[in-house]
Design a protein around this motif. Sequence first.
Motif, mmCIF file in Angstrom:
data_model
loop_
_atom_site.group_PDB
_atom_site.id
_atom_site.type_symbol
_atom_site.label_atom_id
_atom_site.label_comp_id
_atom_site.label_asym_id
_atom_site.label_seq_id
_atom_site.Cartn_x
_atom_site.Cartn_y
_atom_site.Cartn_z
ATOM 1 N N MET A 7 -55.632 -27.277 -10.614
ATOM 2 C CA MET A 7 -54.169 -27.646 -10.587
ATOM 3 C C MET A 7 -53.415 -27.029 -11.692
ATOM 4 O O MET A 7 -52.167 -26.527 -11.702
ATOM 5 C CB MET A 7 -54.128 -29.182 -10.790
ATOM 6 N N GLY A 8 -54.033 -27.246 -12.858
ATOM 7 C CA GLY A 8 -53.413 -26.531 -13.881
ATOM 8 C C GLY A 8 -53.068 -24.930 -13.838
ATOM 9 O O GLY A 8 -51.848 -24.485 -14.271
ATOM 10 N N TYR A 9 -53.950 -24.270 -13.310
ATOM 11 C CA TYR A 9 -53.759 -22.741 -13.090
ATOM 12 C C TYR A 9 -52.382 -22.465 -11.917
ATOM 13 O O TYR A 9 -51.641 -21.679 -12.345
ATOM 14 C CB TYR A 9 -55.082 -22.139 -12.443
ATOM 15 N N ARG A 10 -52.633 -23.332 -10.944
ATOM 16 C CA ARG A 10 -51.616 -23.316 -9.708
ATOM 17 C C ARG A 10 -50.108 -23.637 -10.656
ATOM 18 O O ARG A 10 -49.118 -23.003 -10.426
ATOM 19 C CB ARG A 10 -51.740 -24.142 -8.881
ATOM 20 N N ILE A 11 -50.027 -24.714 -11.339
ATOM 21 C CA ILE A 11 -48.998 -25.339 -12.030
ATOM 22 C C ILE A 11 -48.298 -24.125 -12.925
ATOM 23 O O ILE A 11 -47.115 -23.538 -13.121
ATOM 24 C CB ILE A 11 -48.921 -26.640 -12.643
ATOM 25 N N GLY A 12 -49.157 -23.519 -13.868
ATOM 26 C CA GLY A 12 -48.913 -22.379 -14.847
ATOM 27 C C GLY A 12 -48.314 -21.170 -14.140
ATOM 28 O O GLY A 12 -47.304 -20.636 -14.427
ATOM 29 N N SER A 13 -49.158 -20.865 -13.124
ATOM 30 C CA SER A 13 -48.866 -19.664 -12.447
ATOM 31 C C SER A 13 -47.187 -19.821 -11.715
ATOM 32 O O SER A 13 -46.429 -18.994 -11.787
ATOM 33 C CB SER A 13 -49.623 -19.075 -11.264
ATOM 34 N N ALA A 14 -47.086 -20.824 -11.152
ATOM 35 C CA ALA A 14 -45.581 -21.377 -10.459
ATOM 36 C C ALA A 14 -44.595 -21.224 -11.724
ATOM 37 O O ALA A 14 -43.382 -20.620 -11.283
ATOM 38 C CB ALA A 14 -45.849 -22.309 -9.652
ATOM 39 N N VAL A 15 -44.716 -21.950 -12.611
ATOM 40 C CA VAL A 15 -43.526 -22.112 -13.692
ATOM 41 C C VAL A 15 -43.474 -20.851 -14.207
ATOM 42 O O VAL A 15 -42.296 -20.332 -14.621
ATOM 43 C CB VAL A 15 -44.171 -22.911 -14.982
ATOM 44 N N SER A 16 -44.340 -19.788 -14.536
ATOM 45 C CA SER A 16 -44.077 -18.531 -15.187
ATOM 46 C C SER A 16 -43.332 -17.638 -14.196
ATOM 47 O O SER A 16 -42.534 -16.894 -14.435
ATOM 48 C CB SER A 16 -45.375 -17.747 -15.610
ATOM 49 N N SER A 17 -43.675 -17.750 -12.593
ATOM 50 C CA SER A 17 -43.064 -17.063 -11.895
ATOM 51 C C SER A 17 -41.774 -17.390 -11.861
ATOM 52 O O SER A 17 -40.687 -16.481 -11.800
ATOM 53 C CB SER A 17 -43.605 -17.233 -10.431
ATOM 54 N N ARG A 18 -41.466 -18.522 -11.836
ATOM 55 C CA ARG A 18 -39.843 -19.180 -11.859
ATOM 56 C C ARG A 18 -39.146 -18.733 -13.081
ATOM 57 O O ARG A 18 -38.029 -18.369 -12.885
ATOM 58 C CB ARG A 18 -39.841 -20.572 -11.627
ATOM 59 N N CYS A 19 -39.908 -18.853 -14.417
ATOM 60 C CA CYS A 19 -39.040 -18.291 -15.530
ATOM 61 C C CYS A 19 -38.893 -16.925 -15.529
ATOM 62 O O CYS A 19 -37.933 -16.417 -15.891
ATOM 63 C CB CYS A 19 -40.110 -18.837 -16.454
ATOM 64 N N ALA A 20 -39.822 -15.972 -14.901
ATOM 65 C CA ALA A 20 -39.740 -14.493 -14.919
ATOM 66 C C ALA A 20 -38.523 -14.365 -13.873
ATOM 67 O O ALA A 20 -37.654 -13.257 -13.870
ATOM 68 C CB ALA A 20 -40.974 -14.079 -14.577
ATOM 69 N N SER A 21 -38.384 -15.249 -12.848
ATOM 70 C CA SER A 21 -37.130 -14.609 -11.927
ATOM 71 C C SER A 21 -36.100 -15.134 -12.255
ATOM 72 O O SER A 21 -34.900 -14.800 -11.455
ATOM 73 C CB SER A 21 -37.851 -15.268 -10.485
ATOM 74 N N GLU A 22 -35.768 -16.062 -13.161
ATOM 75 C CA GLU A 22 -34.367 -16.550 -13.450
ATOM 76 C C GLU A 22 -33.881 -15.809 -14.669
ATOM 77 O O GLU A 22 -34.408 -16.083 -15.865
ATOM 78 C CB GLU A 22 -34.523 -18.167 -13.803
ATOM 79 N N PRO A 23 -32.764 -15.056 -14.527
ATOM 80 C CA PRO A 23 -32.358 -14.416 -15.624
ATOM 81 C C PRO A 23 -31.631 -15.341 -16.700
ATOM 82 O O PRO A 23 -31.044 -16.241 -16.389
ATOM 83 C CB PRO A 23 -31.461 -13.419 -15.263
ATOM 84 N N GLY A 24 -32.014 -14.950 -18.020
ATOM 85 C CA GLY A 24 -31.373 -15.733 -19.083
ATOM 86 C C GLY A 24 -31.849 -17.145 -19.389
ATOM 87 O O GLY A 24 -31.304 -17.818 -20.250
ATOM 88 N N VAL A 25 -33.079 -17.303 -18.856
ATOM 89 C CA VAL A 25 -33.877 -18.656 -19.306
ATOM 90 C C VAL A 25 -34.308 -18.481 -20.488
ATOM 91 O O VAL A 25 -35.056 -17.761 -21.078
ATOM 92 C CB VAL A 25 -35.164 -18.787 -18.376
ATOM 93 N N ARG A 26 -34.033 -19.744 -21.276
ATOM 94 C CA ARG A 26 -34.256 -19.849 -22.800
ATOM 95 C C ARG A 26 -35.475 -20.815 -23.017
ATOM 96 O O ARG A 26 -36.209 -20.852 -23.870
ATOM 97 C CB ARG A 26 -33.243 -20.209 -23.708
ATOM 98 N N SER A 27 -35.487 -21.899 -22.061
ATOM 99 C CA SER A 27 -36.482 -23.000 -22.379
ATOM 100 C C SER A 27 -36.805 -23.425 -21.004
ATOM 101 O O SER A 27 -35.939 -23.311 -19.940
ATOM 102 C CB SER A 27 -35.858 -24.064 -23.236
ATOM 103 N N CYS A 28 -38.014 -24.234 -20.962
ATOM 104 C CA CYS A 28 -38.473 -24.784 -19.846
ATOM 105 C C CYS A 28 -39.172 -26.108 -19.960
ATOM 106 O O CYS A 28 -39.686 -26.117 -20.997
ATOM 107 C CB CYS A 28 -39.436 -23.810 -18.828
ATOM 108 N N ALA A 29 -39.144 -27.040 -19.031
ATOM 109 C CA ALA A 29 -39.815 -28.391 -19.453
ATOM 110 C C ALA A 29 -40.335 -28.487 -18.020
ATOM 111 O O ALA A 29 -39.875 -28.484 -17.048
ATOM 112 C CB ALA A 29 -39.061 -29.444 -19.791
#
Length: 102
Positions: free
Chosen positions: A13-35
């Motif tokens: 589960m941790g691997y899948r969540i980390g991968s999904a979050v990194s993909s979303r952060c990389a696809s959103e221009p200008g992201v400065r923080s994520c929770a």
Amino acid sequence: RPSPQSVTDDGGMGYRIGSAVSSRCASEPGVRSCAVVLPYVRRSTVRDLATSFLSDLYSDNRYRTGDRVRVRAEGLKTLTVIAAGNRTLTESEVGGMESAIG
């Protein structure tokens, strides 16, 4: 990287969540923080999340120059992991994830 199922007993589960979050952060221009809010937390799940998140954002640029240099989620400075009960995990619990990002 090792198979997620072989590393933890939570089915990766941790691997899948980390991968999904990194993909979303990389696809959103200008992201400065994520929770990330997790309904439950095992130390191994958070460790796996951090490992997957950082390895998915990493780009080996040793032999790239100019326009060929790849930077994913360039503006991202912080990632906060919030566990059930509104408890924010400390950097030492996450394994240095915040210092590795920025």
